[in-house]
Design an enzyme around this catalytic site. Structure first.
Site, PDB file in Angstrom:
ATOM      1  N   TYR A   1       6.188  -5.539  17.299  1.00 23.50           N
ATOM      2  CA  TYR A   1       5.954  -4.490  16.137  1.00 23.50           C
ATOM      3  C   TYR A   1       6.333  -3.138  16.863  1.00 23.50           C
ATOM      4  O   TYR A   1       7.263  -2.335  16.113  1.00 23.50           O
ATOM      5  CB  TYR A   1       4.672  -4.380  15.568  1.00 23.50           C
ATOM      6  CG  TYR A   1       4.073  -3.411  14.507  1.00 23.50           C
ATOM      7  CD1 TYR A   1       4.702  -3.877  13.169  1.00 23.50           C
ATOM      8  CD2 TYR A   1       3.732  -2.066  14.671  1.00 23.50           C
ATOM      9  CE1 TYR A   1       4.314  -2.861  12.184  1.00 23.50           C
ATOM     10  CE2 TYR A   1       3.459  -1.195  13.807  1.00 23.50           C
ATOM     11  CZ  TYR A   1       3.656  -1.651  12.538  1.00 23.50           C
ATOM     12  OH  TYR A   1       3.596  -0.781  11.228  1.00 23.50           O
TER      13      TYR A   1
ATOM     14  N   GLY B   1      -1.401  -5.352  22.006  1.00 24.95           N
ATOM     15  CA  GLY B   1      -0.947  -6.428  21.072  1.00 24.95           C
ATOM     16  C   GLY B   1       0.150  -6.390  20.148  1.00 24.95           C
ATOM     17  O   GLY B   1       0.385  -7.175  19.198  1.00 24.95           O
TER      18      GLY B   1
ATOM     19  N   GLY C   1       0.834  -1.235   0.056  1.00 20.59           N
ATOM     20  CA  GLY C   1       0.033  -0.019  -0.117  1.00 20.59           C
ATOM     21  C   GLY C   1       0.749   1.209  -0.091  1.00 20.59           C
ATOM     22  O   GLY C   1       0.777   1.979  -0.942  1.00 20.59           O
TER      23      GLY C   1
ATOM     24  N   PRO D   1       4.173   6.664  10.170  1.00 12.19           N
ATOM     25  CA  PRO D   1       2.888   6.898  10.012  1.00 12.19           C
ATOM     26  C   PRO D   1       1.978   6.705  10.942  1.00 12.19           C
ATOM     27  O   PRO D   1       2.430   5.831  11.724  1.00 12.19           O
ATOM     28  CB  PRO D   1       2.775   6.052   8.811  1.00 12.19           C
ATOM     29  CG  PRO D   1       4.018   5.430   8.312  1.00 12.19           C
ATOM     30  CD  PRO D   1       5.077   5.746   9.640  1.00 12.19           C
TER      31      PRO D   1
END
Ligand code: NAD
Length: 244
Positions: free
Chosen positions: A152, A148, A14, A182
């Site tokens: 990351y 969660g 994307g 972002p």
């Protein structure tokens, strides 16, 4: 002067597609590196980027040797690698109590290890030519944490440290190293969010909308411009004011 050559990892995703288009429109010769390049994906990507100077290369950014081979091929075929955008990323969400080592390792390898692998191979050539632009795509999760996402958030926060340390090492050699963080951007990654979480998230963005891939691409084009050599070690949040 010959065209600057740019490598964008996760280039068919994307944000990656928008970044490739923005860099090509800025006069760069672009290589989109991505994993699992199926004929269907390739056809869609070529349709989206028709008429632009954008090639595709298959690459697993977690593979140190493969990263080296691609960088050497680009340097031999295109003459240089001037701009590196470490954009490839994955999520494997789970709360820590439910996260298994494979989820931890995959996310650290693809999101953070990749920046080491590619920079390690690309930096000597940039240094020899006295010019380089590296942009690491981090995330708001690396600044605030996210439920969660210990894997990351750790990888994305790690990219900030990596960016600043490498920026210091190569600042005097004409190479800048920055990150872009972002917020929530309309891509397959965020379309996978449960609708109620997505709605709640958009409602909390001060500018009142989810970001567009072009919002990120514009920031990358700016940071990789020849004229922005005095910005290094910086993190540019592009999040609609969600975190400031
Ligand atoms: P995406 O899933 O659309 O694109 C990611 C791309 O990376 C895909 O094309 C995928 O094939 C590729 N990829 C995955 N593993 C790879 C590997 N091992 N080697 C090479 N390529 C690989 O996601 P996106 O939203 O475009 O995300 C791009 C980057 O932006 C990621 O680093 C992501 O963490 C970051 N980001 C996205 C958002 C968002 O809201 N979409 C927010 C913050 C940060």
């Amino acid at each position: 002067m010959s065209k600057r050559v740019a490598l964008v990892t996760g280039g068919m995703g994307g944000l990656g597609t928008a970044i490739c288009i923005a860099l090509a429109q800025a006069g760069r010769s672009v290589v989109a590196a991505d994993v699992a390049v199926t004929p269907e994906r390739l056809a869609l990507f070529q349709q989206a980027t028709a008429g632009l100077d954008i090639q595709v290369a298959e690459l697993d950014v977690a593979d140190h040797q493969a990263c080296g081979e691609l960088v050497r091929t680009l340097q031999a075929d295109a003459g240089s690698l001037d701009i590196l955008v470490n954009n490839a990323g994955i999520t494997r969400d789970a709360t820590l109590r439910k996260m298994d080592p494979a989820q931890w390792e995959a996310v650290l390898d693809v999101n953070l290890g990749s920046a080491f692998h590619l920079c390690r191979h690309a930096i000597d050539g940039m240094q020899a030519r006295g010019f380089g632009r590296v942009v690491n795509i981090s995330s708001i999760s690396g600044q605030t944490g996210n439920f969660g996402q210990t894997n990351y958030a750790a990888a994305k926060a790690g990219l900030h440290g990596f960016t600043m340390a490498l920026a210091r090492e190569v600042a005097a050699k004409g190479i800048t190293v920055n990150s872009v963080s972002p917020g929530y951007i309309e891509t397959p990654m965020t379309r996978a969010m449960p609708p109620e979480v997505r709605e709640r998230t958009v409602a909390s963005v001060p500018v009142g909308r989810i970001g567009a891939p072009e919002d990120i691409a514009r920031a990358v084009a700016f940071l990789t411009d020849d004229a922005t050599g005095y910005i290094t070690g910086a993190n540019l949040p592009v999040n609609g004011g969600l975190f400031m």
